[in-house]
Design a protein around this motif. Structure first.
Motif, short mmCIF file in Angstrom:
data_model
loop_
_atom_site.label_atom_id
_atom_site.label_comp_id
_atom_site.label_asym_id
_atom_site.label_seq_id
_atom_site.Cartn_x
_atom_site.Cartn_y
_atom_site.Cartn_z
N LEU A 187 0.97 -1.23 0.07
CA LEU A 187 0.03 0.17 0.08
C LEU A 187 0.81 1.26 0.03
N SER A 188 2.05 1.06 0.55
CA SER A 188 3.11 2.45 0.51
C SER A 188 3.78 2.44 -0.70
N LEU A 189 3.68 1.55 -1.80
CA LEU A 189 4.61 1.64 -2.89
C LEU A 189 4.63 3.05 -3.57
N VAL A 190 3.39 3.42 -3.76
CA VAL A 190 3.43 4.58 -4.66
C VAL A 190 3.83 5.50 -4.06
N GLU A 191 3.72 5.79 -2.66
CA GLU A 191 4.38 7.08 -2.22
C GLU A 191 6.00 6.87 -1.83
N ASN A 192 6.37 5.47 -1.73
CA ASN A 192 7.74 5.46 -1.62
C ASN A 192 8.71 5.77 -3.05
N PHE A 193 7.86 4.99 -3.95
CA PHE A 193 8.31 5.23 -5.20
C PHE A 193 8.64 6.82 -5.62
N ASN A 194 7.57 7.59 -5.46
CA ASN A 194 7.45 9.07 -5.60
C ASN A 194 8.73 9.71 -5.06
N ALA A 195 9.19 9.33 -3.77
CA ALA A 195 10.17 9.96 -3.18
C ALA A 195 11.38 9.53 -3.80
N ASN A 232 3.41 0.30 -10.46
CA ASN A 232 2.44 -1.16 -10.54
C ASN A 232 2.88 -1.73 -11.83
N ASP A 233 2.93 -0.93 -12.80
CA ASP A 233 3.56 -1.66 -14.38
C ASP A 233 4.94 -2.14 -14.04
N LEU A 234 5.81 -1.45 -13.22
CA LEU A 234 7.16 -1.80 -13.06
C LEU A 234 7.48 -3.27 -12.17
N SER A 262 -6.72 2.65 -9.75
CA SER A 262 -5.57 2.86 -10.74
C SER A 262 -5.79 3.55 -11.91
N LEU A 263 -7.27 3.41 -12.34
CA LEU A 263 -7.72 4.03 -13.58
C LEU A 263 -7.68 5.59 -13.26
N LEU A 264 -8.18 5.94 -12.04
CA LEU A 264 -8.73 7.34 -12.01
C LEU A 264 -7.03 8.16 -11.59
N ILE A 265 -6.07 7.47 -10.88
CA ILE A 265 -5.00 8.32 -10.61
C ILE A 265 -4.13 8.77 -11.75
N LYS A 266 -4.23 7.82 -12.99
CA LYS A 266 -3.34 8.27 -13.78
C LYS A 266 -3.63 9.75 -14.47
N ASN A 267 -4.88 10.33 -14.52
CA ASN A 267 -5.22 11.64 -14.99
C ASN A 267 -6.17 12.03 -14.19
N PRO A 268 -5.83 12.56 -12.91
CA PRO A 268 -7.04 12.90 -11.98
C PRO A 268 -7.86 14.10 -12.44
N SER A 269 -7.26 15.11 -13.07
CA SER A 269 -7.98 16.26 -13.62
C SER A 269 -8.96 15.76 -14.45
N LEU A 270 -8.50 14.98 -15.61
CA LEU A 270 -9.38 14.69 -16.45
C LEU A 270 -10.72 13.67 -16.00
N ALA A 271 -10.42 12.69 -15.17
CA ALA A 271 -11.19 11.69 -14.23
C ALA A 271 -12.41 12.76 -13.61
N ILE A 272 -11.80 13.80 -13.00
CA ILE A 272 -12.72 14.67 -12.34
C ILE A 272 -13.81 15.33 -13.20
N LYS A 273 -13.65 15.66 -14.25
CA LYS A 273 -14.41 16.28 -15.41
C LYS A 273 -15.41 15.45 -15.75
N LYS A 274 -14.77 14.20 -16.10
CA LYS A 274 -15.81 13.07 -16.70
C LYS A 274 -16.80 12.67 -15.43
N PHE A 280 -11.21 -1.17 -3.43
CA PHE A 280 -10.47 -0.20 -2.81
C PHE A 280 -9.33 -1.01 -1.92
N GLY A 281 -7.88 -0.42 -2.11
CA GLY A 281 -6.96 -0.72 -1.53
C GLY A 281 -5.86 -1.47 -2.30
N LYS A 282 -6.70 -1.94 -3.50
CA LYS A 282 -5.81 -3.10 -4.51
C LYS A 282 -4.94 -2.27 -5.47
N GLY A 283 -5.09 -1.03 -5.52
CA GLY A 283 -4.35 0.01 -6.26
C GLY A 283 -3.11 0.50 -5.58
#
Length: 585
Positions: free
Chosen positions: A158-166, A295-297, A460-472, A488-491
């Motif tokens: 669950l912490s992978l995204v945060e750690n990878f971004n660091a 996730n892809d890596l 995972s679908l939504l966080i790829k482009n949050p601004s576009l997802a919010i508009k849709k 929820f939690g799987k991504g």
């Protein structure tokens, strides 16, 4: 003695502003600034940081409503704004309401009403602030529970995204710092290592879970000793790790690291004078050449271990597209998919969603099945990704929505029931520029009420482009459709983004629900998820409920609804009609 409440006045009439200032000071408030135009107001408000703003709707060179919206956008901790105005026509009031003020005071005002309006606004702001603080504390509590593995105390998936971004931040800092002077030393790759210790299952089966856990913690110590403090080590499911290394210049550095780990980790452990040999494999992928998301890596690094059966034990392998093997019948599946719609080979099954309190069916999730005459019962997990890759998923998605509407008009006629239908949307479908028009057209053709359609989307679908997802999502919501966040939690992401999307329902992934009545860590996570979701006005649906113990736990913690084999497997439409007639009478 506490400081008096500070107020900033935005008023274009100087005499009115001074009179208001005197009235406020008589009431015990501190007026920290006066402004009659946008520039003065913005400068003064940022300088004085008042507790409240009294805003006239008509000011010089600006509209007070527009200014209020801008102030709210600029500040993460918005200051409560109360409109003090003589403009009370319907159109002005309608515009003002959309800017989310904390109140209105009509001019000319009575001093008692002025004080009452300010008190109500401040109390409302305090309540909102306290709620935000409570949500933040619960988020921090949930993060503390959910982002670390209980056995090893390592970060978990669950912490992978945060750690990878660091690590990414370090990566680009190094590039920017060295780009001009030290071009030959600029790091260009981030290695992702997947370590598979799955043969630890044999140790567990033979020697017991307690011994296996003790030995596994000894492995973690070896990993830490050989990787140092800079690398990120995360425990995945079962006996697996993900290692994110600091940026490197050449692939060989990652290969050297893998070889070193294999040499240092594999020597046997000693348990009661018995040697226990440690066997494992390593898969390696590299950012950015083999993916730009963790996730892809990670999946690519896993692929060279799980797909390449000839790898053997205590080996490493670097990912390349050649290692990504496909389903053995992929070519024939692709050919069959092209004809499946025309040949009417698809079928919808439905899994009921059940209200936990009443045990009544409140909705269903539509699940696609393919009755291919040559390959019976092909898993959706196989044919849907292929359909998406070859561009058929949009046509199939249209068929699913059409068929679901057709079925549930029939169900309404036969059972006099209206149930909510949840339909899963893939990434390609959601990103289609004509998505909203297609959905609205199909619903109109069936005279189907949009309020009974819920679209399920993965995080995972939504966080790829949050601004576009919010508009849709806002467009779909404005038409009456409901939106659920699925699995929820799987991504590997957090709850933070839930506040920014217009969701109606949060579906908790079945991995958190399994044995929840006996797994205290998952129980703590789910308990927090339910509480936070309810505070965000989301309904909570638990997936994969299979035992009475799991259901009892969810009921005692105010979960709203559930799906799972305990109530019903996915069933054909004819069976659903019988079940609805039987259970909801």
């Amino acid at each position: 003695m506490s400081n008096p409440i500070s107020i900033f006045i935005v008023e274009d009439e100087a005499i009115a502003a001074e009179s208001l200032k005197l009235d406020l000071e008589q009431l015990g408030y501190q007026v920290v600034g006066l402004a009659d135009n946008k520039k003065q107001a913005v400068s003064g408000i940022y300088k004085t940081k008042p507790d409240l703003i009294l805003m006239d709707i008509k000011i010089k060179d600006e509209d007070g409503i527009t200014l209020a919206k801008e102030l709210n956008r600029r500040s993460s901790n918005s200051i409560p704004i109360v409109y003090l105005t003589a403009y009370t026509d319907k159109e002005t009031i309608k515009r003002a309401i959309k800017s989310s003020p904390y109140g209105f005071i009509a001019k000319p005002y009575k001093i008692e009403l002025l004080e009452t309006g300010i008190s109500i606004a401040l109390n409302k702001h305090q309540e909102i602030t306290e709620k935000q603080i409570k949500l933040q504390k619960q988020q921090e509590k949930l993060d503390a529970i959910s982002k670390y593995d209980n056995l090893t105390q390592l970060p978990n998936q669950l912490s992978l995204v945060e750690n990878f971004n660091a690590i990414l931040e370090v990566f680009y800092q190094q590039i920017n710092a060295q780009a001009e002077s030290y071009e030959e030393t600029i790091p260009s790759l981030i290695p992702i290592l997947y370590l598979d210790f799955s043969r630890f299952n044999l140790i567990r089966d033979e020697m017991g879970i307690d011994v296996a856990n003790s030995l596994f913690k000894a492995i973690v110590k070896r990993l830490k000793a050989n990787l140092g403090d800079d690398a990120i080590i995360a425990r995945l499911e079962h006996y697996e790790f993900c290692v994110i290394s600091l940026p490197i210049r050449h692939r060989q550095a990652a290969i050297d690291l893998a070889e070193d780990l294999l040499e240092k980790i594999t020597p046997p452990l000693i348990y009661k004078n018995r040697k226990v040999y440690i066997d494992f494999n390593i898969g390696i992928s590299f950012y950015p050449i083999q993916g730009d998301h963790i996730n892809d890596l990670l999946n690519n690094a896993k692929a060279v271990v799980s797909d390449n059966r000839k790898l053997g034990l205590n080996q490493y392998e670097v990912y390349s597209p050649a290692f990504h093997t496909h389903h053995k019948d992929e070519v024939s599946i692709e050919a069959g998919l092209h004809d499946a719609l025309n040949n009417e080979e698809f079928e919808l099954f439905y899994q009921p969603k059940v209200n936990i309190v009443s045990n009544k069916i409140i909705g269903v999730e539509a699940l696609l099945r393919w009755n291919d005459p040559d390959n019976k019962n092909i898993s959706p997990g196989i044919f849907i990704p292929i359909a998406e890759e070859i561009g058929l998923i949009d046509r199939i998605g249209d068929w699913v929505l059409n068929k679901a509407c057709e079925h549930f008009k029939m169900l309404e006629q036969k059972c006099n029931k209206q149930l909510e239908i949840s339909i899963n949307f893939s990434s390609r479908q959601f990103n289609n520029n004509l998505l909203e028009q297609k959905i609205f057209k199909i619903l109109a053709e069936h005279y189907f009420n949009p309020e009974f359609i819920e679209i399920e989307l993965t995080e995972s679908l939504l966080i790829k482009n949050p601004s576009l997802a919010i508009k849709k999502l806002n467009k779909l919501k404005s038409a009456g459709l409901k939106i659920a966040i699925d699995d929820f939690g799987k991504g590997y992401s957090s709850l933070g983004y839930l506040q920014h999307f217009s969701f109606d329902t949060l579906k908790i992934d079945r991995d958190f629900i399994k044995n929840i009545d006996a797994n205290y860590k998952n129980a703590s996570i789910v308990r927090c998820l339910i509480q936070m979701a309810h505070q965000l006005n989301l309904k909570v649906v638990a997936e994969g409920v299979e035992t009475p113990g799991e259901l009892n736990f969810l009921a005692s913690n105010d979960c709203d609804a559930f799906q799972g084999y305990l109530f019903s497997r996915p069933i054909a439409f004819d069976q659903l009609i019988d079940l609805v007639s039987l259970r909801n009478d």
